[in-house]
Motif scaffolding. Sequence first.
Motif, PDB file in Angstrom:
ATOM      1  N   TYR A   1      40.800  96.952  89.172  1.00 13.50           N
ATOM      2  CA  TYR A   1      41.978  97.173  90.002  1.00 13.50           C
ATOM      3  C   TYR A   1      41.769  96.575  91.376  1.00 13.50           C
ATOM      4  O   TYR A   1      40.755  96.790  92.018  1.00 13.50           O
ATOM      5  N   GLU A   2      42.721  95.821  91.789  1.00 13.18           N
ATOM      6  CA  GLU A   2      42.723  95.251  93.138  1.00 13.18           C
ATOM      7  C   GLU A   2      43.935  95.839  93.852  1.00 13.18           C
ATOM      8  O   GLU A   2      45.028  95.866  93.299  1.00 13.18           O
TER       9      GLU A   2
ATOM     10  N   ARG B   1      38.621  95.195  70.959  1.00 12.68           N
ATOM     11  CA  ARG B   1      37.547  94.270  70.575  1.00 12.68           C
ATOM     12  C   ARG B   1      36.167  94.885  70.813  1.00 12.68           C
ATOM     13  O   ARG B   1      35.247  94.656  70.028  1.00 12.68           O
ATOM     14  N   TRP B   2      36.019  95.598  71.928  1.00 12.03           N
ATOM     15  CA  TRP B   2      34.733  96.195  72.296  1.00 12.03           C
ATOM     16  C   TRP B   2      34.934  97.692  72.551  1.00 12.03           C
ATOM     17  O   TRP B   2      34.985  98.130  73.711  1.00 12.03           O
ATOM     18  N   PRO B   3      35.012  98.488  71.492  1.00 11.12           N
ATOM     19  CA  PRO B   3      35.315  99.916  71.679  1.00 11.12           C
ATOM     20  C   PRO B   3      34.248 100.689  72.447  1.00 11.12           C
ATOM     21  O   PRO B   3      34.505 101.794  72.915  1.00 11.12           O
ATOM     22  N   PHE B   4      33.087 100.091  72.621  1.00  8.42           N
ATOM     23  CA  PHE B   4      32.020 100.756  73.368  1.00  8.42           C
ATOM     24  C   PHE B   4      32.208 100.646  74.871  1.00  8.42           C
ATOM     25  O   PHE B   4      31.489 101.287  75.630  1.00  8.42           O
ATOM     26  N   LEU B   5      33.163  99.861  75.334  1.00 10.87           N
ATOM     27  CA  LEU B   5      33.438  99.766  76.772  1.00 10.87           C
ATOM     28  C   LEU B   5      34.377 100.890  77.183  1.00 10.87           C
ATOM     29  O   LEU B   5      35.410 101.112  76.564  1.00 10.87           O
ATOM     30  N   THR B   6      34.013 101.583  78.218  1.00  4.17           N
ATOM     31  CA  THR B   6      34.839 102.680  78.717  1.00  4.17           C
ATOM     32  C   THR B   6      35.862 102.151  79.720  1.00  4.17           C
ATOM     33  O   THR B   6      35.756 101.020  80.211  1.00  4.17           O
TER      34      THR B   6
ATOM     35  N   MET C   1      35.541  98.040  86.519  1.00  5.56           N
ATOM     36  CA  MET C   1      34.604  97.369  87.421  1.00  5.56           C
ATOM     37  C   MET C   1      34.394  95.894  87.066  1.00  5.56           C
ATOM     38  O   MET C   1      33.635  95.210  87.741  1.00  5.56           O
ATOM     39  N   VAL C   2      35.066  95.414  86.029  1.00  7.80           N
ATOM     40  CA  VAL C   2      34.902  94.024  85.598  1.00  7.80           C
ATOM     41  C   VAL C   2      35.915  93.147  86.328  1.00  7.80           C
ATOM     42  O   VAL C   2      37.121  93.328  86.194  1.00  7.80           O
TER      43      VAL C   2
ATOM     44  N   THR D   1      30.445  89.679  80.302  1.00 10.64           N
ATOM     45  CA  THR D   1      29.371  89.221  79.417  1.00 10.64           C
ATOM     46  C   THR D   1      28.159  90.139  79.510  1.00 10.64           C
ATOM     47  O   THR D   1      27.574  90.514  78.496  1.00 10.64           O
ATOM     48  N   THR D   2      27.798  90.518  80.711  1.00 15.20           N
ATOM     49  CA  THR D   2      26.651  91.403  80.902  1.00 15.20           C
ATOM     50  C   THR D   2      26.879  92.760  80.241  1.00 15.20           C
ATOM     51  O   THR D   2      25.987  93.292  79.572  1.00 15.20           O
ATOM     52  N   LEU D   3      28.071  93.314  80.402  1.00 16.00           N
ATOM     53  CA  LEU D   3      28.371  94.593  79.760  1.00 16.00           C
ATOM     54  C   LEU D   3      28.306  94.480  78.240  1.00 16.00           C
ATOM     55  O   LEU D   3      27.718  95.333  77.575  1.00 16.00           O
TER      56      LEU D   3
END
Length: 81
Positions: free
Chosen positions: A4-5, A26-31, A37-38, A45-47
């Motif tokens: 968020y900006e 696509r990435w259900p492990f990302l909260t 914060m991305v 990529t790091t996450l």
Amino acid sequence: MFGYEGGLSPEALTVLVAERAIAHDRWPFLTTLDMSMVHNEEQLTTLVKDRKGANHATALADVRQWRLGYDERRFPSRPLW
């Protein structure tokens, strides 16, 4: 990307939330907190690398493949005429 900006219009915020949902599919492990914060491809990529236990090249390829759809949704090509 998803972070968020301040000063986003309601329409832009709606798009941001929709993109987070697509990424979560696509990435259900990302909260939600992770995604908030991305701000760029390297952070995503790091996450993905850390959460999947993948190497950097594999995570980067996964993110770049996803980015093809992201860029098309965010910046659809317009006809030349």
